[in-house]
Structure formats: structure tokens, C-alpha cells
Design a protein around this motif. Structure first.
Motif, PDB file in Angstrom:
ATOM      1  N   GLN A  20     -20.237  22.093  39.759  1.00 44.60           N
ATOM      2  CA  GLN A  20     -20.809  23.380  39.343  1.00 44.60           C
ATOM      3  C   GLN A  20     -21.354  23.363  37.923  1.00 44.60           C
ATOM      4  OE1 GLN A  20     -17.121  25.604  41.029  1.00 44.60           O
ATOM      5  NE2 GLN A  20     -18.806  27.016  41.229  1.00 44.60           N
ATOM      6  N   ASN A 165      -8.340  21.933  45.554  1.00 46.81           N
ATOM      7  CA  ASN A 165      -8.742  23.305  45.246  1.00 46.81           C
ATOM      8  C   ASN A 165      -9.120  24.031  46.530  1.00 46.81           C
ATOM      9  OD1 ASN A 165      -9.719  25.477  43.314  1.00 46.81           O
ATOM     10  ND2 ASN A 165     -11.526  25.131  44.567  1.00 46.81           N
ATOM     11  N   GLU A 166      -8.452  25.156  46.763  1.00 44.54           N
ATOM     12  CA  GLU A 166      -8.788  26.082  47.842  1.00 44.54           C
ATOM     13  C   GLU A 166      -8.949  25.389  49.200  1.00 44.54           C
ATOM     14  OE1 GLU A 166     -11.802  28.923  46.806  1.00 44.54           O
ATOM     15  OE2 GLU A 166     -10.595  29.662  45.151  1.00 44.54           O
ATOM     16  N   TYR A 296      -9.428  36.855  43.714  1.00 45.17           N
ATOM     17  CA  TYR A 296     -10.648  37.583  43.338  1.00 45.17           C
ATOM     18  C   TYR A 296     -10.701  38.997  43.883  1.00 45.17           C
ATOM     19  CZ  TYR A 296     -12.564  33.264  41.530  1.00 45.17           C
ATOM     20  OH  TYR A 296     -12.758  32.133  40.793  1.00 45.17           O
ATOM     21  N   PHE A 324     -21.265  40.406  43.563  1.00 45.97           N
ATOM     22  CA  PHE A 324     -21.167  39.535  44.738  1.00 45.97           C
ATOM     23  C   PHE A 324     -20.820  40.378  45.963  1.00 45.97           C
ATOM     24  CE2 PHE A 324     -20.064  34.735  45.189  1.00 45.97           C
ATOM     25  CZ  PHE A 324     -20.670  34.684  46.431  1.00 45.97           C
ATOM     26  N   GLU A 353      -7.647  30.672  38.861  1.00 42.05           N
ATOM     27  CA  GLU A 353      -8.960  31.328  38.899  1.00 42.05           C
ATOM     28  C   GLU A 353      -8.801  32.824  39.094  1.00 42.05           C
ATOM     29  OE1 GLU A 353     -11.947  29.769  41.570  1.00 42.05           O
ATOM     30  OE2 GLU A 353     -11.235  27.711  41.274  1.00 42.05           O
ATOM     31  N   GLU A 406     -23.054  28.401  41.789  1.00 41.32           N
ATOM     32  CA  GLU A 406     -22.107  29.131  42.626  1.00 41.32           C
ATOM     33  C   GLU A 406     -22.298  28.794  44.103  1.00 41.32           C
ATOM     34  OE1 GLU A 406     -19.346  30.655  42.007  1.00 41.32           O
ATOM     35  OE2 GLU A 406     -19.287  30.706  44.195  1.00 41.32           O
ATOM     36  N   PHE A 415     -20.499  34.041  37.079  1.00 38.32           N
ATOM     37  CA  PHE A 415     -19.068  34.321  36.875  1.00 38.32           C
ATOM     38  C   PHE A 415     -18.612  34.009  35.448  1.00 38.32           C
ATOM     39  CE2 PHE A 415     -16.838  35.277  40.884  1.00 38.32           C
ATOM     40  CZ  PHE A 415     -17.823  35.033  41.822  1.00 38.32           C
TER      41      PHE A 415
HETATM   42  N1  LIG Z   1     -17.061  32.455  44.833  1.00 37.49           N
HETATM   43  N2  LIG Z   1     -16.704  32.220  43.897  1.00 37.49           N
HETATM   44  C1  LIG Z   1     -16.212  31.952  42.614  1.00 37.49           C
HETATM   45  C2  LIG Z   1     -15.237  30.730  42.640  1.00 37.49           C
HETATM   46  C3  LIG Z   1     -15.978  29.415  42.879  1.00 37.49           C
HETATM   47  O1  LIG Z   1     -17.028  29.266  41.945  1.00 37.49           O
HETATM   48  C4  LIG Z   1     -14.937  28.305  42.689  1.00 37.49           C
HETATM   49  O2  LIG Z   1     -15.535  27.025  42.712  1.00 37.49           O
HETATM   50  C5  LIG Z   1     -13.916  28.367  43.835  1.00 37.49           C
HETATM   51  O3  LIG Z   1     -12.785  27.570  43.463  1.00 37.49           O
HETATM   52  C6  LIG Z   1     -13.498  29.798  44.177  1.00 37.49           C
HETATM   53  O4  LIG Z   1     -14.367  30.522  44.927  1.00 37.49           O
HETATM   54  C7  LIG Z   1     -14.171  30.922  43.698  1.00 37.49           C
END
Ligand SMILES: N#[N+]C[C@@H]1[C@@H](O)[C@H](O)[C@@H](O)[C@@H]2O[C@H]12
Length: 447
Positions: A20, A165-166, A296, A324, A353, A406, A415
Motif C-alpha cells: 500500500q 493480517n486479517e 472499523y 467509504f 488498526e 486502498e 485513511f
Molecule cells: N479498508 N480498509 C482500510 C484497511 C486496509 O487498508 C488494510 O490494509 C487492512 O488491513 C484493513 O482493511 C483495513
């Protein structure tokens, strides 16, 4: 006005991820990732955006670290681009990639900022995807090999590691809903991948423990809060299924050693089976040192027969929304953290986050993002309430330090607490940066 105060030992930070912000997608031996492929597949990313340049943090990290130092954070969460270390996912190591992260981490440490390193933030080497990606158990072993190398290479420098992550996004968002890379829409595939991700997490934790290295290790699941539309059991059950997809499915295996039966039953109704091999759950269930929580938004949810995956639907009851179009639901933050404490005990938690998308631009050198300040105030108030109720919160890292790529929304959704002009790459500190800086300095803010 009310003063919201935090424990003196709480860690204050910010978070980003490699694909990112780094750019330099083909620089110094980096291999292709699935997001290089996906973002260049027509129609997958808004405006055809990709991470070739992003924030160019690969070349500008010293400027970014200066901004972190001025901000006053003492911990910074970043991710390593796996294909920068192993261009084909396994085998030959790219020394230039290792050197980049050594230079970066050394600069963080020299500025008194602790690195919190995410090993997997979605940029799987394309070469592994070509062999089945996370559906292939060989990818699990490749991740363990990559993790082991990183632990040993950065021993003494990095002492907080996040494996995955996630995992919900990597499995279900990316392989069932299909809006993230690699973009499949197959529930069985996604569910199999969710298990392999937890197994990869577990095998990496095993490598870390076997290495005897100092430090802490965890993972960073994301969760949304679902509030029942009524106290009717069908609405409550519909909520629990929706949240079970994020919480119990990814927490029970790690903290209880088995998948939640109510979710297994539901998936079986949908024709999905989970093939667990002997020893898998032992890897997954081993103790970790902390859990990272990404929060979030939340929604009011009710039962709707034969609707979507869980026979439920979100009900818009007029919550304010971010740019968003996500509900602003700070109550859900408190309730989710309380649920984790009630269900899983006093696991140390870092909020890895939390933040909001607001697309305010630069006017006369300033970015007036009061809505982001308000979002942060509301959610930090909920966090303070959770701390006061006994939730074991160790730190708060806002998402994100910088406006960045994003994912499927490209550069259209911002963000950051720092604005990035993606034409000039100029950074501009937003009003929220100054508000967060003062809050970190004070250890409190005025609601
Ligand atoms: N969408 N959104 C913002 C944010 C994303 O930019 C992050 O990479 C993820 O870990 C998580 O989804 C959250």
C-alpha cells in the motif's frame, strides 16, 4: 467536556502495509505479488490504480520516519513484502530486499520507534499463486520458511511479530466475495484457505518458539460488530452467524483449539467441508503473546431467510457513515473488545488498526479533517471504556500513517492522518495528525 485519559504505559502508534505504501514494485529484485497481477487486471481496481509507485515509501521512508518522530509514536506497524525477500516465494533469497528492511528497521530504532512487523499483509508471491496459492498446503510451508528466515535475520531488532493480517480478508473477501486478489468466488475454496492461513500462522509461531529468539508473536484478525435488530432469537442468531464469520471462526481455533460447531454446522449446510489433517489444530492452538485487533465499523443485523451466506441482512438505521460508506459505530468497538475478553480471557490486545476514510483535500497547505478527529475521539473513548472494564489493551495503532493504495478502491479512499499527493508524492500533515500528536503527548484528550 469530558477528559478521556489513558494508562501511562499504553503504546501509541500507526500502521501501514508494504504493497500500500512502498512502490518500487520491480526495484532491487522484488518478485511479482498477486496484487501486482490483480491490480493490472482490467476492472479489478478502481481507476485501474496499482501499487507500482504508491507513496514511494521504499525511497522516502526517512521522511516518513521523521513524520513519525514528530508525531510522537513509539511503535510503528509495517509489513514486509514477501516477494521482496523470496521473489518466487521460496528458494533463493533476495539480499537487496533484506538489506532494504534492515536499513528501514535500523532507521526506526535510531529514532526511538519500535518496529511491529507483519509478515503477511496480502502480497503473496505470484509464483506461489501459480501453484495454487493458499489452497496449496505447500504455501503454508513456504510461509513458515519465510517467517523463520525473517525471525533469525532480524533477531534483536524486531521483537513484535504479526504472522497474518486479517485472515478473513485473505480467505473470504478474496476467495468467496472475490473483490480482493486473487478474486475467486468459491466458498469451499475460501474456507479451505481460512484453515491453511491459521495453519500457516501456527507453523510460523512454532518456528519462532523453536528458534528461541526473544520477542512476541501474534496475528491480526479483523472484526465487525453486529447488533441484533430486535431481541427475537432469529435476529440474535443471524447476528451471531455474521460475527462468527470474523470472531469465533478465527479465534476459537487459536484460543480454544477447535472450530466453532455452530459455524461448522452452517457451512456444512452450505455444502462446505473442512479437511483438517492430524496435528493441524496443535499447530494452530499453541499460545501466542498478543492478538492484534483491526476494528472499523459495525452494523445492525436481522434475519432474512435465504439471504446471502448467513440468512441475514444489514439494516440501515441512520448511523453516520465515512466516505467509504461504512457505519460509524464506536459502541461496537467497546462491545467487540468486551466479547473477546468474556470469550477468550485476558489476552494482551494491540489495536493494530482503527481509523476512517475521509477524502478531505489540501486547501492552502492544510487538510481540515475534523470528521476523522471526531471518529478517533469516539473510538478512543470506547477503547478507554474497554480498558476501564478490564480489557487488556496494550496499545493503539491508527490506520493509517499515510493515505495509501486502498486495495480495490485504489487511491480513491484516504485513511491517512498524513495526506499524500499521488502526483507529487508530497506529504501534508492533516489536522488529525496534530490532534493525534497532542493526544499522544498528553495521554488524554478532551471529548
Ligand atoms: N479498508 N480498509 C482500510 C484497511 C486496509 O487498508 C488494510 O490494509 C487492512 O488491513 C484493513 O482493511 C483495513
Amino acid at each position: 467536556m469530558a477528559i478521556i485519559e489513558f494508562p501511562k504505559d499504553i503504546r501509541w502508534g500507526a500502521a501501514t502495509a508494504a504493497y500500500q505504501i512502498e512502490g518500487a514494485a520491480t526495484k532491487d529484485g522484488r518478485g511479482l505479488s498477486i496484487w501486482d497481477t490483480f491490480s493490472k487486471t482490467p476492472g479489478k481496481v478502481l481507476n485501474g490504480d496499482n501499487g507500482d509507485i504508491a507513496c514511494d515509501s521504499y525511497h522516502r521512508y526517512e521522511e516518513d520516519i521523521e513524520l513519525m518522530k514528530e508525531l510522537g509514536i513509539d511503535i510503528y506497524r509495517f509489513s514486509v513484502s514477501w516477494p521482496r525477500i523470496f521473489p518466487t516465494g521460496t528458494g533463493e533469497v533476495n539480499q537487496s530486499g533484506l538489506q532494504y528492511y534492515h536499513d528501514f528497521v535500523d532507521a526506526l530504532l535510531a529514532n526511538g520507534i519500535e518496529p511491529m512487523c507483519t509478515l503477511y499483509h496480502w502480497d503473496l508471491p505470484q509464483a506461489l499463486q501459480d501453484k495454487g496459492g493458499w489452497e496449496n498446503r505447500e504455501t503454508v510451508d513456504a510461509f513458515a520458511e519465510y517467517s523463520d528466515l525473517m525471525f533469525k535475520e532480524f533477531d534483536g531488532k524486531i521483537k513484535k511479530w504479526i504472522t497474518i493480517n486479517e485472515p478473513w480478508c485473505v480467505s473470504f473477501l478474496s476467495n468467496f466475495i472475490g473483490i480482493h486478489a486473487p478474486g475467486y468466488q468459491n466458498l469451499q475454496l475460501a474456507t479451505t484457505i481460512s484453515h491453511h492461513l491459521l495453519l500457516a500462522h501456527g507453523k510460523a509461531v512454532t518456528k519462532f518458539r523453536e528458534s528461541g529468539l526473544t520477542g512476541e508473536i501474534g496475528y491480526a484478525p479483523n472484526l465487525e460488530w453486529n447488533e441484533p435488530y430486535s431481541n427475537k432469537q432469529e435476529d440474535i442468531d443471524a447476528c451471531n452467524r455474521g460475527m462468527g464469520w470474523f470472531i469465533e471462526w478465527f479465534f476459537d481455533p487459536v484460543f480454544k483449539g477447535s472450530y466453532p460447531q455452530f459455524m461448522l454446522d452452517w457451512f456444512e449446510k452450505k455444502g462446505v467441508t473442512l479437511s483438517i489433517q492430524d496435528g493441524d489444530m496443535a499447530f494452530i492452538h499453541q499460545p501466542i503473546d498478543f492478538v492484534g485487533i483491526n476494528y472499523y465499523t459495525g452494523s445492525v443485523v436481522r434475519y432474512k431467510e435465504n439471504h446471502e451466506l448467513f440468512d441475514n441482512e444489514k439494516v440501515d438505521i441512520g448511523y453516520e457513515k465515512t466516505d467509504f460508506d461504512w457505519n460509524i459505530y464506536p459502541e461496537g468497538f467497546y462491545k467487540a473488545l468486551s466479547k473477546l475478553k468474556d470469550q477468550y480471557g485476558q489476552i494482551p490486545i494491540y489495536i493494530t488498526e482503527n481509523g476512517a476514510c475521509y477524502n478531505d483535500g489540501v486547501e492552502n497547505g492544510r487538510v481540515k479533517d475534523q470528521r476523522r478527529i471526531d471518529y478517533l475521539k469516539q473510538h478512543l473513548t470506547s477503547l478507554s471504556r474497554a480498558i476501564d472494564s478490564g480489557v487488556n489493551i496494550k496499545g493503539y495503532l491508527t490506520w493509517s500513517l499515510l493515505d495509501n493504495f486502498e486495495w480495490a478502491e485504489g487511491y480513491d479512499k484516504r485513511f491517512g492522518i498524513i495526506h499524500v499527493d499521488f502526483n507529487t508524492l508530497e506529504r501534508t500533515k492533516k489536522d488529525s495528525y496534530y490532534w493525534y500528536k497532542q493526544t499522544i503527548k498528553n495521554g488524554w484528550f478532551d471529548m
